[in-house]
Design a protein around this motif. Structure first.
Motif, PDB file in Angstrom:
ATOM      1  N   PHE A 158       0.594  -1.230   0.171  1.00 60.26           N
ATOM      2  CA  PHE A 158      -0.218   0.477   0.384  1.00 60.26           C
ATOM      3  C   PHE A 158       0.899   1.037  -0.300  1.00 60.26           C
ATOM      4  O   PHE A 158       0.736   2.552  -0.495  1.00 60.26           O
ATOM      5  N   ALA A 159       1.774   1.050   0.875  1.00 56.57           N
ATOM      6  CA  ALA A 159       3.250   2.323   1.041  1.00 56.57           C
ATOM      7  C   ALA A 159       3.818   2.404  -0.441  1.00 56.57           C
ATOM      8  O   ALA A 159       3.758   3.488  -0.792  1.00 56.57           O
ATOM      9  N   GLU A 160       3.958   2.129  -1.035  1.00 61.13           N
ATOM     10  CA  GLU A 160       4.725   1.256  -3.005  1.00 61.13           C
ATOM     11  C   GLU A 160       3.420   2.430  -3.841  1.00 61.13           C
ATOM     12  O   GLU A 160       3.396   3.502  -4.570  1.00 61.13           O
ATOM     13  N   ARG A 161       1.740   1.877  -3.035  1.00 66.70           N
ATOM     14  CA  ARG A 161       0.405   2.183  -4.226  1.00 66.70           C
ATOM     15  C   ARG A 161       0.855   3.945  -3.721  1.00 66.70           C
ATOM     16  O   ARG A 161      -0.383   4.805  -4.342  1.00 66.70           O
ATOM     17  N   GLY A 162       1.534   4.304  -2.903  1.00 67.92           N
ATOM     18  CA  GLY A 162       1.251   6.015  -2.340  1.00 67.92           C
ATOM     19  C   GLY A 162      -0.048   6.276  -1.502  1.00 67.92           C
ATOM     20  O   GLY A 162      -0.770   6.875  -1.062  1.00 67.92           O
ATOM     21  N   ARG A 163      -0.430   4.998  -0.704  1.00 70.03           N
ATOM     22  CA  ARG A 163      -1.964   5.325  -0.091  1.00 70.03           C
ATOM     23  C   ARG A 163      -1.707   6.485   1.367  1.00 70.03           C
ATOM     24  O   ARG A 163      -2.509   6.339   1.769  1.00 70.03           O
ATOM     25  N   PHE A 164      -0.140   6.226   1.458  1.00 73.23           N
ATOM     26  CA  PHE A 164      -0.305   6.521   2.911  1.00 73.23           C
ATOM     27  C   PHE A 164       0.059   8.333   2.788  1.00 73.23           C
ATOM     28  O   PHE A 164       0.704   8.442   2.184  1.00 73.23           O
ATOM     29  N   THR A 165      -0.578   9.290   3.473  1.00 70.37           N
ATOM     30  CA  THR A 165      -0.211  10.697   3.459  1.00 70.37           C
ATOM     31  C   THR A 165      -0.159  11.229   5.205  1.00 70.37           C
ATOM     32  O   THR A 165      -0.899  10.397   6.301  1.00 70.37           O
ATOM     33  N   PRO A 166       0.435  12.102   5.358  1.00 70.99           N
ATOM     34  CA  PRO A 166       0.295  12.559   6.446  1.00 70.99           C
ATOM     35  C   PRO A 166      -1.364  12.838   7.297  1.00 70.99           C
ATOM     36  O   PRO A 166      -1.442  12.648   8.496  1.00 70.99           O
ATOM     37  N   ALA A 167      -2.083  13.156   5.946  1.00 67.89           N
ATOM     38  CA  ALA A 167      -3.464  13.121   7.049  1.00 67.89           C
ATOM     39  C   ALA A 167      -4.575  11.553   6.918  1.00 67.89           C
ATOM     40  O   ALA A 167      -5.031  11.314   7.692  1.00 67.89           O
ATOM     41  N   TYR A 168      -3.238  10.771   6.305  1.00 65.56           N
ATOM     42  CA  TYR A 168      -3.727   9.056   6.520  1.00 65.56           C
ATOM     43  C   TYR A 168      -3.100   8.190   6.380  1.00 65.56           C
ATOM     44  O   TYR A 168      -2.079   7.894   5.905  1.00 65.56           O
ATOM     45  N   HIS A 169      -2.611   8.012   7.478  1.00 73.99           N
ATOM     46  CA  HIS A 169      -1.488   6.801   7.446  1.00 73.99           C
ATOM     47  C   HIS A 169      -1.906   5.892   8.924  1.00 73.99           C
ATOM     48  O   HIS A 169      -1.287   4.824   9.718  1.00 73.99           O
ATOM     49  N   SER A 170      -3.364   5.898   9.528  1.00 80.96           N
ATOM     50  CA  SER A 170      -3.909   4.843  10.715  1.00 80.96           C
ATOM     51  C   SER A 170      -3.258   3.869  10.438  1.00 80.96           C
ATOM     52  O   SER A 170      -2.710   2.381  10.787  1.00 80.96           O
ATOM     53  N   PRO A 171      -3.386   2.614   9.593  1.00 81.38           N
ATOM     54  CA  PRO A 171      -3.176   1.367   8.941  1.00 81.38           C
ATOM     55  C   PRO A 171      -1.560   0.970   9.746  1.00 81.38           C
ATOM     56  O   PRO A 171      -1.070   0.254  10.531  1.00 81.38           O
ATOM     57  N   VAL A 172      -0.791   2.450   9.560  1.00 84.99           N
ATOM     58  CA  VAL A 172       1.064   1.840   9.947  1.00 84.99           C
ATOM     59  C   VAL A 172       1.243   2.297  10.946  1.00 84.99           C
ATOM     60  O   VAL A 172       1.537   1.079  12.264  1.00 84.99           O
ATOM     61  N   GLU A 173       0.204   2.815  11.504  1.00 84.54           N
ATOM     62  CA  GLU A 173       0.099   3.302  13.822  1.00 84.54           C
ATOM     63  C   GLU A 173      -0.424   2.373  14.305  1.00 84.54           C
ATOM     64  O   GLU A 173       0.655   1.821  14.937  1.00 84.54           O
ATOM     65  N   LEU A 174      -1.281   1.468  12.971  1.00 85.54           N
ATOM     66  CA  LEU A 174      -2.078   0.599  14.217  1.00 85.54           C
ATOM     67  C   LEU A 174      -1.442  -0.622  13.810  1.00 85.54           C
ATOM     68  O   LEU A 174      -1.284  -1.371  15.260  1.00 85.54           O
ATOM     69  N   THR A 175      -0.837  -1.213  12.735  1.00 80.34           N
ATOM     70  CA  THR A 175       0.235  -2.122  12.919  1.00 80.34           C
ATOM     71  C   THR A 175       1.563  -2.321  13.807  1.00 80.34           C
ATOM     72  O   THR A 175       2.400  -2.669  14.157  1.00 80.34           O
ATOM     73  N   GLY A 176       2.151  -1.201  13.825  1.00 79.57           N
ATOM     74  CA  GLY A 176       3.018  -0.067  14.526  1.00 79.57           C
ATOM     75  C   GLY A 176       2.779  -0.422  16.274  1.00 79.57           C
ATOM     76  O   GLY A 176       3.583  -1.839  16.584  1.00 79.57           O
ATOM     77  N   LEU A 177       1.696  -0.479  16.573  1.00 81.86           N
ATOM     78  CA  LEU A 177       1.034  -0.888  17.588  1.00 81.86           C
ATOM     79  C   LEU A 177       0.734  -1.981  18.299  1.00 81.86           C
ATOM     80  O   LEU A 177       1.506  -2.604  19.089  1.00 81.86           O
ATOM     81  N   TYR A 178       0.726  -2.931  17.464  1.00 81.98           N
ATOM     82  CA  TYR A 178       0.735  -4.548  17.480  1.00 81.98           C
ATOM     83  C   TYR A 178       2.204  -4.994  17.754  1.00 81.98           C
ATOM     84  O   TYR A 178       2.171  -6.289  18.176  1.00 81.98           O
ATOM     85  N   TRP A 179       3.029  -4.308  16.567  1.00 77.21           N
ATOM     86  CA  TRP A 179       4.015  -4.746  17.045  1.00 77.21           C
ATOM     87  C   TRP A 179       4.627  -4.846  17.650  1.00 77.21           C
ATOM     88  O   TRP A 179       5.631  -5.780  17.964  1.00 77.21           O
ATOM     89  N   HIS A 180       4.896  -4.254  18.566  1.00 78.92           N
ATOM     90  CA  HIS A 180       4.942  -3.036  19.778  1.00 78.92           C
ATOM     91  C   HIS A 180       4.627  -4.120  20.591  1.00 78.92           C
ATOM     92  O   HIS A 180       5.340  -5.022  21.681  1.00 78.92           O
ATOM     93  N   PHE A 181       3.551  -4.366  20.698  1.00 80.42           N
ATOM     94  CA  PHE A 181       2.844  -5.333  21.431  1.00 80.42           C
ATOM     95  C   PHE A 181       3.533  -6.953  21.667  1.00 80.42           C
ATOM     96  O   PHE A 181       4.093  -7.548  22.798  1.00 80.42           O
ATOM     97  N   VAL A 182       3.657  -7.132  20.265  1.00 77.07           N
ATOM     98  CA  VAL A 182       4.449  -8.539  20.984  1.00 77.07           C
ATOM     99  C   VAL A 182       5.652  -8.285  21.227  1.00 77.07           C
ATOM    100  O   VAL A 182       6.314  -9.399  21.553  1.00 77.07           O
ATOM    101  N   ASP A 183       6.814  -7.328  20.845  1.00 75.83           N
ATOM    102  CA  ASP A 183       7.942  -7.563  21.220  1.00 75.83           C
ATOM    103  C   ASP A 183       7.609  -7.370  23.223  1.00 75.83           C
ATOM    104  O   ASP A 183       8.662  -7.935  23.812  1.00 75.83           O
ATOM    105  N   ILE A 184       6.286  -6.689  22.865  1.00 80.05           N
ATOM    106  CA  ILE A 184       7.090  -6.786  24.631  1.00 80.05           C
ATOM    107  C   ILE A 184       6.294  -7.627  24.954  1.00 80.05           C
ATOM    108  O   ILE A 184       7.375  -8.006  26.311  1.00 80.05           O
ATOM    109  N   ILE A 185       5.123  -8.886  24.997  1.00 77.36           N
ATOM    110  CA  ILE A 185       5.514 -10.109  25.506  1.00 77.36           C
ATOM    111  C   ILE A 185       6.476 -11.050  25.517  1.00 77.36           C
ATOM    112  O   ILE A 185       6.733 -11.413  26.364  1.00 77.36           O
ATOM    113  N   TRP A 186       7.761 -10.804  24.365  1.00 75.22           N
ATOM    114  CA  TRP A 186       9.352 -10.903  24.296  1.00 75.22           C
ATOM    115  C   TRP A 186       9.626 -11.028  25.232  1.00 75.22           C
ATOM    116  O   TRP A 186      10.269 -11.374  25.857  1.00 75.22           O
TER     117      TRP A 186
END
Lengths: 191, 97
Positions: free
Chosen positions: A148-176
């Motif tokens: 999706f980033a390659e297609r230019g979908r993420f802008t400063p106004a819309y990037h929730s998917p990146v942010e939320l996936t980030g939250l998920y990734w950090h959570f998995v890090d915390i479990i470890w």
């Protein structure tokens, strides 16, 4: 997303609770079994996962500031580190398989308390396995983000998917971050 | 919703701190501190988790409601663990009568 992560806390929390229960009942067997784990690989994997959290956070920064190239570069780095983690984990599982530490009919343990040690390895595989499963899902989500980033979908106004996936990734890090001391470290000196 | 953009410098500082704590917890685990080993390892783990949550996950800059959700989740986990342990740790008491 946070509410989902709280349900995930309870999901892993059940395993953490059973770990605490069985460790308090059979602490010496758990310590003995814990010493069979490869602390070097565990530590390297911790460092790898923390690095991947850093690259993920950086990807979120570039999504917020709208730098498409850099989003893709740092998402790809995160995927790479995630795959390195899974790779090392697979190698560790293979080692445990060769040493007959996989619970089941072929399980054998050189010291006393073999049944209790088997319990440790059951929890070890359940906890790290569930964690690794989350990593695989995470890598899948990140791949989707790169497309999706390659297609230019993420802008400063819309990037929730990146942010939320980030939250998920950090959570998995915390479990470890908790699995690492509980499984690899705290049994080293208990006699 | 206006969002807080955390500069990369902050992420880098947290990253280096996390690596340092990982190295520290690994080295300390080789020193025999008796029961303190587990305590030290868990204190370091909680500190690392807190740093990840506050900065990487932006919890420090989030609204109160978000922070409350997380605290509530951990609170329920605390209830689950403490009630389970009050059962398991006190089962032996009955036999001493």
């Amino acid at each position: 997303m946070w509410v989902f992560l709280v349900t995930e806390i309870m999901f892993f929390g059940a395993l953490f609770t059973s770990y605490i229960v069985y460790r308090s009942l059979h602490s010496f067997a758990f310590a003995e079994a814990s010493r069979q784990l490869d602390i070097t690989l565990g530590t390297i994997n911790t460092a790898v996962l923390i690095s991947s959290s850093f690259t993920m956070a950086t990807a979120v920064y570039y999504a917020q500031t709208g730098k498409k190239r850099m989003i893709i570069v740092f998402l790809a780095l995160t995927i790479l580190l995630g795959l390195v983690f899974i790779g090392i984990k697979v190698y560790e599982y293979y080692q445990k398989y060769v040493e007959h530490f996989v619970p089941g009919s072929s399980f054998s343990f050189p010291a006393p308390y073999a049944r209790e040690a088997e319990m440790f390895f059951t929890l070890y595989f359940a906890m790290t396995g569930l964690h690794a499963l989350h990593m695989i899902v995470g890598v899948g989500l990140l791949t989707w983000l790169v497309i999706f980033a390659e297609r230019g979908r993420f802008t400063p106004a819309y990037h929730s998917p990146v942010e939320l996936t980030g939250l998920y990734w950090h959570f998995v890090d915390i479990i470890w971050i908790f699995l690492y001391p509980l499984l690899y470290l705290i049994g080293r000196h208990l006699e | 919703m206006t969002e807080h953009i955390v500069p990369i410098r902050v992420y880098a500082i947290i990253f280096v701190t996390l690596l340092t704590l990982t190295a520290a917890t690994c080295v300390i685990s080789f020193i025999n501190l008796g029961r303190l080993n587990a305590v030290v390892a868990l204190v370091i783990a909680f500190s690392k988790a807190l740093l990840v949550a506050l900065f990487f996950m932006h919890l420090r800059y989030s609204r109160r409601l978000m922070q409350l959700v997380v605290v509530a989740g951990l609170f329920w986990l605390g209830i689950m663990i403490s009630l389970t342990m009050t059962d398991f740790l006190t089962r032996g008491w009955l036999t001493y009568r």
